[in-house]
Scaffold this motif. Sequence first.
Motif, PDB file in Angstrom:
ATOM      1  N   THR A 109       0.836  -1.206   0.000  1.00  0.00           N
ATOM      2  CA  THR A 109       0.000   0.000   0.000  1.00  0.00           C
ATOM      3  C   THR A 109       0.868   1.254   0.000  1.00  0.00           C
ATOM      4  O   THR A 109       1.860   1.333   0.738  1.00  0.00           O
ATOM      5  CB  THR A 109      -0.918   0.016   1.235  1.00  0.00           C
ATOM      6  OG1 THR A 109      -1.700  -1.182   1.255  1.00  0.00           O
ATOM      7  CG2 THR A 109      -1.859   1.209   1.207  1.00  0.00           C
ATOM      8  N   TRP A 110       0.483   2.189  -0.844  1.00  0.00           N
ATOM      9  CA  TRP A 110       1.190   3.459  -0.909  1.00  0.00           C
ATOM     10  C   TRP A 110       0.175   4.585  -1.025  1.00  0.00           C
ATOM     11  O   TRP A 110      -0.968   4.364  -1.421  1.00  0.00           O
ATOM     12  CB  TRP A 110       2.152   3.484  -2.109  1.00  0.00           C
ATOM     13  CG  TRP A 110       3.184   4.570  -1.998  1.00  0.00           C
ATOM     14  CD1 TRP A 110       3.199   5.758  -2.650  1.00  0.00           C
ATOM     15  CD2 TRP A 110       4.331   4.564  -1.152  1.00  0.00           C
ATOM     16  NE1 TRP A 110       4.273   6.501  -2.274  1.00  0.00           N
ATOM     17  CE2 TRP A 110       4.999   5.783  -1.333  1.00  0.00           C
ATOM     18  CE3 TRP A 110       4.850   3.653  -0.244  1.00  0.00           C
ATOM     19  CZ2 TRP A 110       6.163   6.121  -0.668  1.00  0.00           C
ATOM     20  CZ3 TRP A 110       6.020   3.979   0.423  1.00  0.00           C
ATOM     21  CH2 TRP A 110       6.667   5.200   0.215  1.00  0.00           C
ATOM     22  N   GLU A 111       0.582   5.797  -0.670  1.00  0.00           N
ATOM     23  CA  GLU A 111      -0.304   6.954  -0.773  1.00  0.00           C
ATOM     24  C   GLU A 111       0.133   7.827  -1.935  1.00  0.00           C
ATOM     25  O   GLU A 111       1.314   8.148  -2.068  1.00  0.00           O
ATOM     26  CB  GLU A 111      -0.287   7.747   0.538  1.00  0.00           C
ATOM     27  CG  GLU A 111      -0.884   6.978   1.705  1.00  0.00           C
ATOM     28  CD  GLU A 111      -0.789   7.737   3.022  1.00  0.00           C
ATOM     29  OE1 GLU A 111      -0.296   8.889   3.002  1.00  0.00           O
ATOM     30  OE2 GLU A 111      -1.190   7.179   4.051  1.00  0.00           O
ATOM     31  N   SER A 146      -5.061   6.187  -0.228  1.00  0.00           N
ATOM     32  CA  SER A 146      -4.311   4.929  -0.232  1.00  0.00           C
ATOM     33  C   SER A 146      -4.542   4.161  -1.533  1.00  0.00           C
ATOM     34  O   SER A 146      -5.688   3.994  -1.961  1.00  0.00           O
ATOM     35  CB  SER A 146      -4.738   4.062   0.953  1.00  0.00           C
ATOM     36  OG  SER A 146      -4.468   4.705   2.173  1.00  0.00           O
ATOM     37  N   LEU A 202       3.096  10.949  -7.812  1.00  0.00           N
ATOM     38  CA  LEU A 202       3.954  10.771  -6.648  1.00  0.00           C
ATOM     39  C   LEU A 202       4.707  12.080  -6.450  1.00  0.00           C
ATOM     40  O   LEU A 202       5.493  12.496  -7.305  1.00  0.00           O
ATOM     41  CB  LEU A 202       4.927   9.620  -6.898  1.00  0.00           C
ATOM     42  CG  LEU A 202       5.888   9.250  -5.778  1.00  0.00           C
ATOM     43  CD1 LEU A 202       5.120   8.760  -4.553  1.00  0.00           C
ATOM     44  CD2 LEU A 202       6.869   8.185  -6.245  1.00  0.00           C
ATOM     45  N   SER A 258       2.602  -1.049  -7.831  1.00  0.00           N
ATOM     46  CA  SER A 258       3.325  -0.774  -6.584  1.00  0.00           C
ATOM     47  C   SER A 258       4.827  -0.811  -6.817  1.00  0.00           C
ATOM     48  O   SER A 258       5.574   0.039  -6.308  1.00  0.00           O
ATOM     49  CB  SER A 258       2.942  -1.810  -5.519  1.00  0.00           C
ATOM     50  OG  SER A 258       1.575  -1.723  -5.188  1.00  0.00           O
ATOM     51  N   VAL A 261       5.994   2.355  -8.511  1.00  0.00           N
ATOM     52  CA  VAL A 261       6.142   3.456  -7.551  1.00  0.00           C
ATOM     53  C   VAL A 261       7.447   3.303  -6.784  1.00  0.00           C
ATOM     54  O   VAL A 261       8.197   4.272  -6.593  1.00  0.00           O
ATOM     55  CB  VAL A 261       4.937   3.489  -6.580  1.00  0.00           C
ATOM     56  CG1 VAL A 261       5.176   4.505  -5.471  1.00  0.00           C
ATOM     57  CG2 VAL A 261       3.654   3.822  -7.326  1.00  0.00           C
ATOM     58  N   LEU A 262       7.742   2.095  -6.345  1.00  0.00           N
ATOM     59  CA  LEU A 262       8.980   1.851  -5.588  1.00  0.00           C
ATOM     60  C   LEU A 262      10.219   2.123  -6.435  1.00  0.00           C
ATOM     61  O   LEU A 262      11.247   2.579  -5.917  1.00  0.00           O
ATOM     62  CB  LEU A 262       8.998   0.408  -5.085  1.00  0.00           C
ATOM     63  CG  LEU A 262       8.091   0.104  -3.898  1.00  0.00           C
ATOM     64  CD1 LEU A 262       8.031  -1.394  -3.650  1.00  0.00           C
ATOM     65  CD2 LEU A 262       8.579   0.813  -2.652  1.00  0.00           C
ATOM     66  N   CYS A 270      11.006  -4.967  -3.776  1.00  0.00           N
ATOM     67  CA  CYS A 270       9.669  -4.624  -3.261  1.00  0.00           C
ATOM     68  C   CYS A 270       9.421  -5.316  -1.924  1.00  0.00           C
ATOM     69  O   CYS A 270       9.204  -6.527  -1.885  1.00  0.00           O
ATOM     70  CB  CYS A 270       8.599  -5.036  -4.272  1.00  0.00           C
ATOM     71  SG  CYS A 270       6.925  -4.604  -3.744  1.00  0.00           S
ATOM     72  N   ASP A 273       3.829  -5.246   2.266  1.00  0.00           N
ATOM     73  CA  ASP A 273       3.255  -5.061   3.604  1.00  0.00           C
ATOM     74  C   ASP A 273       3.014  -6.419   4.256  1.00  0.00           C
ATOM     75  O   ASP A 273       3.302  -6.628   5.424  1.00  0.00           O
ATOM     76  CB  ASP A 273       1.920  -4.309   3.516  1.00  0.00           C
ATOM     77  CG  ASP A 273       2.071  -2.917   2.938  1.00  0.00           C
ATOM     78  OD1 ASP A 273       3.199  -2.396   2.967  1.00  0.00           O
ATOM     79  OD2 ASP A 273       1.075  -2.371   2.447  1.00  0.00           O
TER      80      ASP A 273
END
Length: 491
Positions: A109-111, A146, A202, A258, A261-262, A270, A273
């Motif tokens: 999970t990322w915002e 989120s 982002l 995800s 984004v990372l 990665c 969570d």
Amino acid sequence: MNSFQRAVLYNIRKIRKNLIFFCILLFMTITVLIGLSIYLATNHEIETLRETIGGSFKIEAVYNKEDPSVWEIRQEDGTMQYTGPQVDDELIEKVTKIEGIKFYNAVFTWELYTDDLELFHGLFTYVNQIEEEKERGAEMLEKTTSFIGNTNTENSSYFRNGSFDLVEGTHIREGDLYKVLISKNLAEYNNLKIGDAFTVSLRESTGSKEDNPYKLKCPPFDMEIAGIFEVKSGIAESEMVPETSISDNLIFTTIDFSKKVLFYLNEKKCPYDNCTFFVKDPKELITVIDEVKLKNIVKMNYFTIQEDDSMYKESVAPLKVMKTLLAIFVGIIMGACSLLLFIILNIRVKGRTRETGIMLSLGISFKSITYQYIFECIIIALFAFLLSFAVSKGIASQIGNYVLEKVTPKQEDTLKKITKEDAIHNQAQELTEDMLNVKASVKTPDYLLIKVGVGEFLIVILVEIIIICLSVSWEILKLFRKNPKEILLYY
């Protein structure tokens, strides 16, 4: 004239006398046939739930702040960074090699900032309205929510436990890089539909050392709506809940996104969570977990393993109650009707003792007489069987689903609204835990597909014919030891 012909003639002459026997047999056949059909449908649904929901266990890293060996200070900003073991692709690969694992769902999970998407208002909107001196870039928190990455959103706990229900479109999985699922309310709020796109980005956040909190860290992402879900249980819009925690604001993406984004955050791998592993058979859940521990794939001082077959157990509980009730009911009906048939057929044969003696004196064998009496009953039974099959097919589904409705607890949609009173009377930690543990729905089916099949029909017929044969033969055998003259004189 053979046994069958004599049986037909007797039944024609004694239609009224056969009526009670016909009614009992009809009631017994209908009841048992319906009960057996519902029982088999219920058992099939339990097996289906076992395969679709089953048991699972979740592996999650323990970020122990008391252990300095797994932490280091980042030179660029002076913050502490965890360097210990995490849930990653390497760990997942090792666990999936364990026998009994069916599939898995990794979550990250990322915002992200929603450039052209209006979110439902929460805590930050409320704070910004009353704050006299706002932190630089505070407004961006009103448009940050989120993004929950999943290996396959269909296996996300939100959808599996019934909290969220996909009402339009399709679930997304690895390969659907820029596709998302959003809530029905959020889609309507922004006039969006399946296939529409919106932009997210982002950015530097509030509290960063950058002069511009809105500064992009990478090019914006255009996200396509692949599915729309309805929130059944969750956290409602409230001024006491951050925008990122309001259920209607949550956006589901894929693990691919995800990882994207990372990549822009300069993360080499990665760290998920958590990852939930699903077993083929819930009964083997503990065995599989023990094997994971035994092979030291997961070091327990760095990870937690949480088993979960509660959803399966809660979902099948009404069905198991239904199975038990059906077994008891069918057993009672079968036993009571069998006893009643036995008594009636014994009385029926005993009442024809003189007739039996006359037939014996005419040279008709005991065997032939026995066949005649059995054929008489089976001829009547055939009419009862045919009528019962037609009646059962017509009403089995209605009866079965009526029973299911009665034994299944009512499931109500529950949107939990966190109020100021909740915040006052609860510590922040307790409030957060309460928000994250909204009771979800279970997956007990609303409807059972009940079919009265030929197989069940033949089983019931076979059992009842055996009962008839045994009941008739029992009384006939008593007369077998006597000769015709003794029978006539005695009776």
